[in-house]
Scaffold this active site. Structure first.
Site, mmCIF file in Angstrom:
data_model
loop_
_atom_site.group_PDB
_atom_site.id
_atom_site.type_symbol
_atom_site.label_atom_id
_atom_site.label_comp_id
_atom_site.label_asym_id
_atom_site.label_seq_id
_atom_site.Cartn_x
_atom_site.Cartn_y
_atom_site.Cartn_z
ATOM 1 N N ASP A 143 -0.650 -13.851 -4.508
ATOM 2 C CA ASP A 143 -0.303 -13.180 -5.758
ATOM 3 C C ASP A 143 0.508 -11.919 -5.504
ATOM 4 O O ASP A 143 -0.019 -10.924 -5.006
ATOM 5 C CB ASP A 143 -1.597 -12.843 -6.496
ATOM 6 N N ASP A 147 6.510 -12.720 -10.060
ATOM 7 C CA ASP A 147 5.057 -12.732 -9.924
ATOM 8 C C ASP A 147 4.532 -14.133 -9.638
ATOM 9 O O ASP A 147 4.463 -14.983 -10.528
ATOM 10 C CB ASP A 147 4.431 -12.189 -11.212
#
Length: 461
Positions: A77, A266
């Site tokens: 992440d 992201d």
């Protein structure tokens, strides 16, 4: 959209060069609303690690913690910076803890106690636990003395649906909770990579779970065409950068102005998020209609058809995969698979207290009522109109990066019927910020360069 997890054996592929590590990513499909809600949360040398994916919606890798290694699936992440996994001491009253791998520091000879408490705020509650220190292994890379989180409390019901156990944060150390040094920084500091660069190649073919990679220590030029366009990081946190414009059908949405607007690449967000008012205009242009509480509707539909078979098989001790295979929910890549697995795992978690058959029936019938319902809405479009929908273009560094309808419309099967879902969702974004998640990164190879504080994009091959 549904989340149907598909596990793929983690393959380690060594790229040319001494330390470029290719880490396979496994892909699996889950509900778009879960993908976005999970991340509405806080807002080589090289190595390539295969990324497993939630069937073209979310991707995860396998890591080891401790000596000997305890295996975990984690979501890489770029929108957070901490590593955390569930702890052996995770509250057993929380189903999310029960259905995931748990770290047992008593079984690791390299464990060093820390004990500092931490809390990470998510949309459905706070993820709480304590910091510990141990060895972390990713592919051939062994990171010593890594501080990470042992989670004792996992928020809400959402985490049950994810096949990964925890999160591997790849953001800047400036946003690390508890000032814990991120794994990526320790890889650099310990000389495991020659270049402080990592990159993602996400295979978006819905029928393939393999092929995606997280490359640690550099880039793989065989995965993209042309040159990488780099833009400087505007803020050292979530890998933010300036965007020049956002267009639909070639027409500017007039949201960025002369100063531009912020974007963030992201890997922890499945879809594409933007300012609520602008995203509403986009979805209106696509002819999308909102659909609330869809998880609960899907659950009730499934139980109406299969509750008796599910109860019988659960009572016989059949595992979740077997139960769902038996009723045809996990055959041939059905997108109902992960919804079924979620329900069965919830029932099995409750069964650990040796309940009666009648109680088991009540548990299964009541499962739909405990599924997450926090007002999340997904937008459904007419599948027959996809070919006529407009392109969506992000202008970054003076160059246009265009998504076609085939890129931004996701297909899902609900109760035997195919639905088409818009990838755009709105949030109250500061500074007209956009979050470019896996839908965008799957179309454009994405490079994160910590050495020169820049983000790069190039069309995938």
């Amino acid at each position: 959209m549904k989340y149907f997890p598909t596990f793929v054996t983690l393959l380690l592929l060594l790229a040319q060069g001494r330390c470029l590590l290719h880490v396979p990513l496994t892909k699996t499909v889950l509900s778009p609303s879960l993908g976005k809600r999970m991340h509405s949360i806080p807002f080589g040398s090289g190595s390539t690690i295969p990324a497993k994916s939630f069937s073209n919606i979310q991707y995860y890798i396998e890591i080891g913690i401790g000596e000997p290694e305890q295996k975990f699936y984690v979501l890489p992440d770029t929108g957070s910076s901490n590593l955390w996994v569930p702890s052996k001491y995770c509250d057993r009253m929380q189903p999310a803890c029960e259905v995931h791998h748990k770290y047992d520091h008593d079984k690791s000879s390299s464990y060093v106690a820390n004990g500092t408490s931490f809390s990470i705020q998510y949309g459905t509650g706070a993820c709480q636990g304590i910091f510990s220190q141990d060895t972390v292994t990713i592919g051939d890379f062994v990171v010593k003395n890594q501080v990470f989180g042992e989670v004792i409390k996992e928020p809400g019901m959402d985490l049950i649906a994810f096949r990964w156990d925890g999160i591997l944060g790849l953001g800047y150390d400036t946003i690390a909770v508890g000032h814990a040094t991120p794994v990526w920084y320790n890889m650099i500091n310990q000389g495991l990579v020659d270049k402080a660069v990592f990159s993602f190649y996400l295979n978006r073919n819905a029928s393939e779970t393999e092929g995606s990679e997280l490359i640690l220590g550099g880039v793989d030029s065989t995965k993209f065409s042309g040159d990488v366009l780099y833009v400087p990081v505007a803020k050292k946190g979530f890998w933010e950068f300036k965007m020049d414009d956002v267009k639909i059908g070639g027409n500017s949405l007039d949201i960025c102005g002369t100063e531009g607007c912020l974007g963030a690449a992201d890997s922890g967000t499945s879809l594409i998020a933007g300012p609520s008012a602008t995203v509403a205009k986009i979805n209106a242009a696509l002819g999308a209609t909102s659909k609330a509480n869809f998880l609960i509707d899907e659950c009730k539909s499934m139980l109406e058809q299969y509750s008796s078979e599910m109860i019988d098989n659960i009572a016989k001790g059949m595992d979740a995969s077997g139960v769902c295979q038996d009723i045809g929910m996990c055959a041939d890549g059905s997108s109902d698979c992960s919804s079924c697995l979620l329900m069965v795992e919830l029932a099995q978690s409750a069964l650990k207290s040796n309940v009666s058959q009648a109680t088991l029936e009540n548990i299964v019938v009541g499962l739909c009522d405990v599924l997450p319902n926090s007002g999340v809405v997904e937008y459904v479009v007419d599948c027959d109109n996809v070919s006529t929908m407009p392109d969506l273009t992000f202008t970054i560094g003076g160059k246009e990066f265009t998504l076609t309808p085939n890129d931004y419309v996701l297909q899902s099967e609900v109760a035997g019927k195919v639905e088409c879902i818009s990838s755009f969702f709105g949030f109250e974004s500061p500074g007209n910020m956009w979050i470019l998640g896996d839908v965008f990164m799957g179309r454009f190879y994405t490079v994160f360069d910590l050495e020169q504080n820049r983000v790069g994009f190039a069309p995938v091959v």
